[in-house]
Design an enzyme around this catalytic site. Structure first.
Site, PDB file in Angstrom:
ATOM      1  N   ASP A  76      -1.779  10.685  15.990  1.00  0.00           N
ATOM      2  CA  ASP A  76      -2.426  10.308  14.725  1.00  0.00           C
ATOM      3  C   ASP A  76      -3.153   8.968  14.871  1.00  0.00           C
ATOM      4  O   ASP A  76      -2.988   8.057  14.058  1.00  0.00           O
ATOM      5  CB  ASP A  76      -1.393  10.233  13.600  1.00  0.00           C
ATOM      6  CG  ASP A  76      -2.037  10.337  12.210  1.00  0.00           C
ATOM      7  OD1 ASP A  76      -3.201  10.799  12.135  1.00  0.00           O
ATOM      8  OD2 ASP A  76      -1.403   9.955  11.222  1.00  0.00           O
ATOM      9  N   GLY A 114       0.828  -1.200   0.000  1.00  0.00           N
ATOM     10  CA  GLY A 114       0.000   0.000   0.000  1.00  0.00           C
ATOM     11  C   GLY A 114       0.859   1.245   0.000  1.00  0.00           C
ATOM     12  O   GLY A 114       2.085   1.184  -0.103  1.00  0.00           O
TER      13      GLY A 114
END
Length: 334
Positions: free
Chosen positions: A150, A33
């Site tokens: 995050d 990815g």
């Protein structure tokens, strides 16, 4: 930076040739990815006889270099069953490479929104407890407080048994336990960011807890952090669930794809704790230990739920690509 890395313990330095060989010279066939600052590849280290995930960071990006250094400096010192383990690193020539343990089931968001398979409640609940356990370790149980900054479903990785491991520490910061706030450049992902951070730029354990709350709601509801109302206006997931809670119908927020196949008490606690963590007044949020104790059924639900209210700053909306998955490159606020 190299001298500093060499003095550390844990992850080892790899030669570029080793990692190139492990990934068939970073072939497209090995690509898993694309992250915010570079692609991730599947590799096999012949010397160690293990499969790994190798992140190739863009050295041309100043932020990419900062995130690379942060990953090695922070996560290499952490040891917890619910954190992705870093195995090694390499910086040679124009390459910055990070080597992690391979998570066979990829990221949580891919399974939450899979068109082919439903992630059933026992797995979801175990994932919730795993993320909470990881965050408890980062905030309170390690020698310093680690602000992740995050937390989102695409940064929660799943091992072969669907156990959750929190990853991507590129934005993480270390602070002393007695120091509450860390002022820095605005960073995070749209939809998961504490609205107060967009005004003050100050990261804190409370801002991590906000993101954790959004993730809890996302896991329970099977919905993105922001969605559209029938009239086309956008609403944050916390506001949607808060409306149902105010009507005494909070279980109606549960992911309809579960078809009612969930433990009612567990579902209620995940939804209520999600709202509690995601309220816009930082002083009314629970600590991560309080939240985890309620999720583990070791403490009662709060008697009164703080209102979700309105965002302190502009409502941040995530961008989506053509497949409906969030786009890291457009979501990062630096």
């Amino acid at each position: 930076m190299e001298d500093e890395f060499r003095q550390g313990t844990g992850p080892r330095r790899f030669r570029y040739s080793e990692l190139a060989a492990a990934t068939d010279n970073f072939s497209e066939a090995k690509k898993l990815g694309e992250g915010g600052f570079g692609p991730v590849y599947r590799g096999f280290l012949k010397g160690m006889k293990i499969e790994v995930a190798i992140k190739r960071v863009s050295k041309g990006s100043k932020q990419g270099r900062k995130e690379y250094a942060s990953e090695v400096r922070v996560i290499s010192r952490l040891r917890h069953r619910n954190l992705v383990q870093i195995i090694g690193w390499c910086h040679a020539g124009c390459e910055l490479l990070l080597v992690y343990e391979l998570m066979p089931n990829g990221s949580l968001d891919l399974h939450l929104y899979s068109a082919d398979n439903v992630l059933w409640w026992p797995d979801r609940h175990r994932i919730v407890l795993g993320i909470g356990s990881a965050l408890l370790y980062l905030h309170q149980d390690w020698e310093q407080c680690v602000l992740h900054r995050d937390i989102k479903t695409s940064n929660v990785m799943l091992d072969v048994s669907f156990n959750a491991k929190l990853g991507d520490f590129g934005l993480a910061r270390l602070v002393d336990h007695d120091r509450g706030l860390h002022t820095t450049e605005l960073a995070g992902t749209l939809g998961y960011m504490d609205p107060e951070c967009t005004v003050t730029g100050r990261a804190s354990t409370e801002s991590d807890v906000y993101s954790f709350g959004v993730v809890l709601l996302e896991i329970a509801c099977g919905r993105r952090p922001t969605t559209a109302r029938p009239d086309g206006t956008l609403i944050h997931l916390a506001q949607r669930v808060s409306e149902l809670h105010g009507q005494g119908r909070i279980l109606d927020a549960a992911d309809p794809r579960l078809d009612g196949n969930f433990d009612l008490q567990e579902m209620e606690r995940v939804l209520v704790v999600g709202l509690w963590c995601a309220c816009h007044d930082q002083s009314l949020r629970p600590s991560i230990r309080q939240a985890v104790n309620v999720l583990r059924l070791e403490a009662p639900l709060p008697e009164r739920m703080p209102p979700v209210g309105q965002a302190a700053g502009p409502l941040l909306m995530p961008d989506f690509d053509s497949t409906g998955h969030s786009s890291s490159s457009t979501q990062q606020l630096i």
